[in-house]
Design a protein around this motif. Structure first.
Motif, PDB file in Angstrom:
ATOM      1  N   ILE A 220       0.864  -1.191   0.000  1.00  0.00           N
ATOM      2  CA  ILE A 220       0.000   0.000   0.000  1.00  0.00           C
ATOM      3  C   ILE A 220       0.898   1.238   0.000  1.00  0.00           C
ATOM      4  N   ILE A 221       0.542   2.216  -0.824  1.00  0.00           N
ATOM      5  CA  ILE A 221       1.309   3.470  -0.813  1.00  0.00           C
ATOM      6  C   ILE A 221       0.496   4.560  -0.119  1.00  0.00           C
ATOM      7  N   GLY A 222       1.182   5.639   0.238  1.00  0.00           N
ATOM      8  CA  GLY A 222       0.507   6.802   0.821  1.00  0.00           C
ATOM      9  C   GLY A 222       0.472   7.907  -0.229  1.00  0.00           C
ATOM     10  N   ILE A 223      -0.630   8.646  -0.294  1.00  0.00           N
ATOM     11  CA  ILE A 223      -0.709   9.747  -1.258  1.00  0.00           C
ATOM     12  C   ILE A 223      -1.244  11.002  -0.564  1.00  0.00           C
TER      13      ILE A 223
ATOM     14  N   ILE B   8       1.085  -1.388  -8.090  1.00  0.00           N
ATOM     15  CA  ILE B   8       0.495  -0.973  -6.817  1.00  0.00           C
ATOM     16  C   ILE B   8      -0.989  -0.701  -7.062  1.00  0.00           C
ATOM     17  N   ASN B   9      -1.845  -1.282  -6.266  1.00  0.00           N
ATOM     18  CA  ASN B   9      -3.281  -1.048  -6.447  1.00  0.00           C
ATOM     19  C   ASN B   9      -3.941  -0.360  -5.274  1.00  0.00           C
ATOM     20  N   ASP B  10      -3.278  -0.354  -4.124  1.00  0.00           N
ATOM     21  CA  ASP B  10      -3.917   0.145  -2.909  1.00  0.00           C
ATOM     22  C   ASP B  10      -3.207   1.379  -2.365  1.00  0.00           C
ATOM     23  N   ALA B  11      -3.987   2.308  -1.834  1.00  0.00           N
ATOM     24  CA  ALA B  11      -3.373   3.521  -1.283  1.00  0.00           C
ATOM     25  C   ALA B  11      -4.172   4.064  -0.107  1.00  0.00           C
ATOM     26  N   VAL B  12      -3.437   4.784   0.746  1.00  0.00           N
ATOM     27  CA  VAL B  12      -4.063   5.640   1.748  1.00  0.00           C
ATOM     28  C   VAL B  12      -3.985   7.038   1.164  1.00  0.00           C
TER      29      VAL B  12
ATOM     30  N   VAL C 114       2.831   6.064   6.884  1.00  0.00           N
ATOM     31  CA  VAL C 114       2.738   5.378   8.183  1.00  0.00           C
ATOM     32  C   VAL C 114       1.414   4.619   8.260  1.00  0.00           C
ATOM     33  N   MET C 115       0.336   5.297   7.874  1.00  0.00           N
ATOM     34  CA  MET C 115      -0.984   4.650   7.903  1.00  0.00           C
ATOM     35  C   MET C 115      -1.004   3.442   6.962  1.00  0.00           C
ATOM     36  N   ALA C 116      -0.406   3.591   5.784  1.00  0.00           N
ATOM     37  CA  ALA C 116      -0.348   2.477   4.834  1.00  0.00           C
ATOM     38  C   ALA C 116       0.409   1.309   5.466  1.00  0.00           C
ATOM     39  N   GLY C 117       1.493   1.642   6.178  1.00  0.00           N
ATOM     40  CA  GLY C 117       2.290   0.614   6.847  1.00  0.00           C
ATOM     41  C   GLY C 117       1.514  -0.080   7.960  1.00  0.00           C
ATOM     42  N   ILE C 118       0.694   0.689   8.674  1.00  0.00           N
ATOM     43  CA  ILE C 118      -0.127   0.087   9.739  1.00  0.00           C
ATOM     44  C   ILE C 118      -1.125  -0.881   9.103  1.00  0.00           C
ATOM     45  N   LEU C 119      -1.770  -0.436   8.036  1.00  0.00           N
ATOM     46  CA  LEU C 119      -2.815  -1.258   7.411  1.00  0.00           C
ATOM     47  C   LEU C 119      -2.249  -2.522   6.764  1.00  0.00           C
ATOM     48  N   SER C 120      -1.028  -2.405   6.225  1.00  0.00           N
ATOM     49  CA  SER C 120      -0.471  -3.577   5.555  1.00  0.00           C
ATOM     50  C   SER C 120       0.255  -4.493   6.534  1.00  0.00           C
ATOM     51  N   GLY C 121       0.424  -4.031   7.760  1.00  0.00           N
ATOM     52  CA  GLY C 121       1.102  -4.854   8.761  1.00  0.00           C
ATOM     53  C   GLY C 121       2.610  -4.656   8.765  1.00  0.00           C
TER      54      GLY C 121
END
Ligand SMILES: Nc1ncnc2c1ncn2[C@@H]1O[C@H](COP(=O)(O)OP(=O)(O)OP(=O)(O)O)[C@@H](O)[C@H]1O
Ligand SMILES: [Mg+2]
Length: 513
Positions: free
Chosen positions: A25-28, A132-136, A379-386
């Motif tokens: 997941i990436i952050g945008i 990459i398909n998912d993002a915060v 950071v949020m993307a990292g939390i969500l992806s574990g």
């Protein structure tokens, strides 16, 4: 409407990262002026540079006559000369349904934002060497339901699935860490970007971020400072050369670019020179622009804007009954908070005698002001992806939410401090015989059961079975809040199955314009 095609990715064979460190997941940070894309590697957030090597990409889109799309720096550089086919500041129109005509094609704001997001996704995929398909994606805290949905539509058009819409001030605060080591704090987040000012009063307590008040303006930002410098130079040039540059588009474009550069210089230097050789050609020959400009001059020019910002910050405190002394951390976000006079003005509100500034760490600006939001999104993307597993994050409601009963009394369905996503259903009924419809008035209680603190959020009617005596119909009212802070209130007559609903971003009223 013109549709956006999903880009196919040329996966690099000489990928820069090993598979283990590729994020899912990436952050945008989809900004009004600039956008950034980010990810987490080795437990820390990083910014992904674009194809020009820049860490920020201007949120500017231009459509050429052959329908070729230009995005970012190149679009920004030709904006003045090709104003009719170029769009900037699209974020301010999200969810309005306004249409843009660019080279004979109609576009909705979602489509323009979708083009920017597709470009950012592309940069990320090229850099990371994987699809990459998912993002915060970050949004202003005051974005309503419509604007949030529009942002998700833009993402969908770019082939991005939104894992979470994260409020920008929360993102900025997350960039400064969360989890076991982070002490409780009472934060003022000031985000002054290119075109907008967002003020947030926020608390971090027991591992939870809680937004207490928001304020701001969609008309104050870096461009206003650039305009002050541009106007000053135009006047000075007129006095010196008796020549008006303001009607010369090419000259003006160069001037605006140089004015912004001078402004940026003056954040670190005390004087600068604006030099544009051959800015125009007159019948007497070429004219050159050469003006030296001091930080003091600049501060005088922007004094009235600073005063305006100060008033907005103070009114945000007044709104929630807090004093500036309540704040123990100031988080500065947005490129324009790099201006020393902006920082000083803000710190003077929080710490009028300058004492607290000298001791503790009242001011947080160790993270680049224009990267804080994007880093928080990572950071949020990292939390969500574990990938970041020692950080806890909960979204909670700041206020009680409920409806008004037939005696105009507030009935709480969701209490302040509830963790969401969540859903709750309660059974209601009619107050009169043969009642044809019931009105569901959704309210927020900003203070503990004091009726003057009730804020209406929206209302809708539900038709019920007219033949029934009072108290007989079974009406289920459901409040659900999703992870993007969108509250949906629905009601259903269980006997007839008739139903109706409304969606709201329940937390915030829009800042003053
Ligand atoms: N060192 C600096 N000194 C002064 N201003 C700066 C500096 N660096 C960047 N800026 C200004 O910051 C603005 C861009 O800020 P930022 O990238 O945070 O905006 P944004 O988040 O896209 O916009 P917005 O917050 O309005 O949505 C521009 O006006 C730019 O000129
Ligand atoms: Mg911003």
């Amino acid at each position: 409407m013109t549709k956006i095609n999903k880009r196919t990715v040329n996966k690099r064979t000489n990928s820069k990262l090993s598979d283990r460190s590729k994020p899912s997941i990436i952050g945008i940070d989809l900004g009004t002026t600039n956008s950034l894309v980010s990810f987490v590697r080795n437990q820390s957030p990083r910014i992904i540079p674009n194809d020009r090597g820049s860490r920020t990409t201007p949120s500017v889109v231009s459509i050429k006559s052959d329908q070729k799309v230009i995005i970012g720096e190149m679009a920004r550089n030709q904006a003045v000369l090709n104003a009719d086919n170029t769009v900037a500041n699209i974020k301010l129109s999200m969810g309005t349904g306004q249409t843009y005509h660019l080279n004979d094609h109609k576009y909705l704001p979602e489509e323009i934002s979708g083009l920017i997001l597709a470009q950012l996704k592309d940069h990320a995929e090229n850099y990371l060497g994987c699809e990459i398909n998912d993002a915060v994606i970050t949004v202003p805290a005051y974005f309503d339901d419509n604007q949030r949905r529009a942002t998700m539509q833009a993402a969908a058009m770019a082939g991005i699935q939104v894992k979470k819409l994260l409020n920008e001030p929360t993102a900025a605060a997350l960039a400064y860490g969360a989890g076991k080591d982070r002490p409780d704090s009472k934060m003022l987040v000031v985000d002054l970007g290119g075109g907008t000012l967002d003020i947030t009063l926020m608390e971090y307590k027991e591992k939870v971020f809680r937004v207490l008040a928001v304020g701001g303006s969609t008309r104050i930002g870096g461009v206003n400072f650039d305009k002050k410098i541009t106007d000053y130079i135009l006047n000075d040039f007129k006095d010196t050369h008796s020549w008006d540059l303001s009607t010369d588009n090419v000259a003006l474009q160069q001037l605006v670019i140089q004015a912004e550069k001078a402004k940026i210089d003056l954040s670190s230097a005390t004087d600068t020179t604006i030099m544009i050789p051959y800015i125009t050609i007159t019948e007497k020959g070429p004219l050159h622009l050469n003006i030296s400009f001091k930080r003091n001059n600049f501060e005088e020019l922007i004094a009235s804007i600073l005063h305006e910002i100060k008033k907005i910050i103070i009114s945000t405190f007044t709104k929630c009954g807090l004093e500036p002394a309540w704040v123990d951390s100031v988080i500065l976000v947005g490129g324009s908070t790099r201006i020393p006079a902006v920082e000083k003005m803000i710190m003077d509100i929080i710490d009028p005698d300058g004492v607290r500034r000298k001791t503790g760490d009242l001011l947080k600006k160790t993270i680049n002001q224009d990267e804080a939001v994007a880093r928080g999104a990572a950071v949020m993307a990292g939390i969500l992806s574990g990938e970041l597993d020692d950080i806890e994050f909960h979204d909670i409601t700041s206020h009680d939410l409920g409806i008004l009963n037939h005696e105009e009394q507030f009935e709480t369905l969701i209490s302040a401090g509830s963790v969401f996503p969540m859903e709750i259903t309660r059974l209601f009924t009619t107050a009169h015989d043969n009642q044809e419809e019931v009105t569901i008035q959704v309210m927020q209680d900003r203070g503990r059961n004091s009726s003057k603190n009730l804020v209406p959020l929206g209302s809708f009617n539900l038709c019920v079975d007219k033949a029934q005596k009072k108290g007989t119909p079974n009406i289920d009212v459901t409040f659900s809040i999703d992870m993007n802070s969108i509250l949906t209130v629905s009601a259903i007559d269980l006997d007839t199955q008739k139903n109706a609903k409304i969606s709201i971003n329940y937390e915030f009223v829009k800042p003053v314009k």
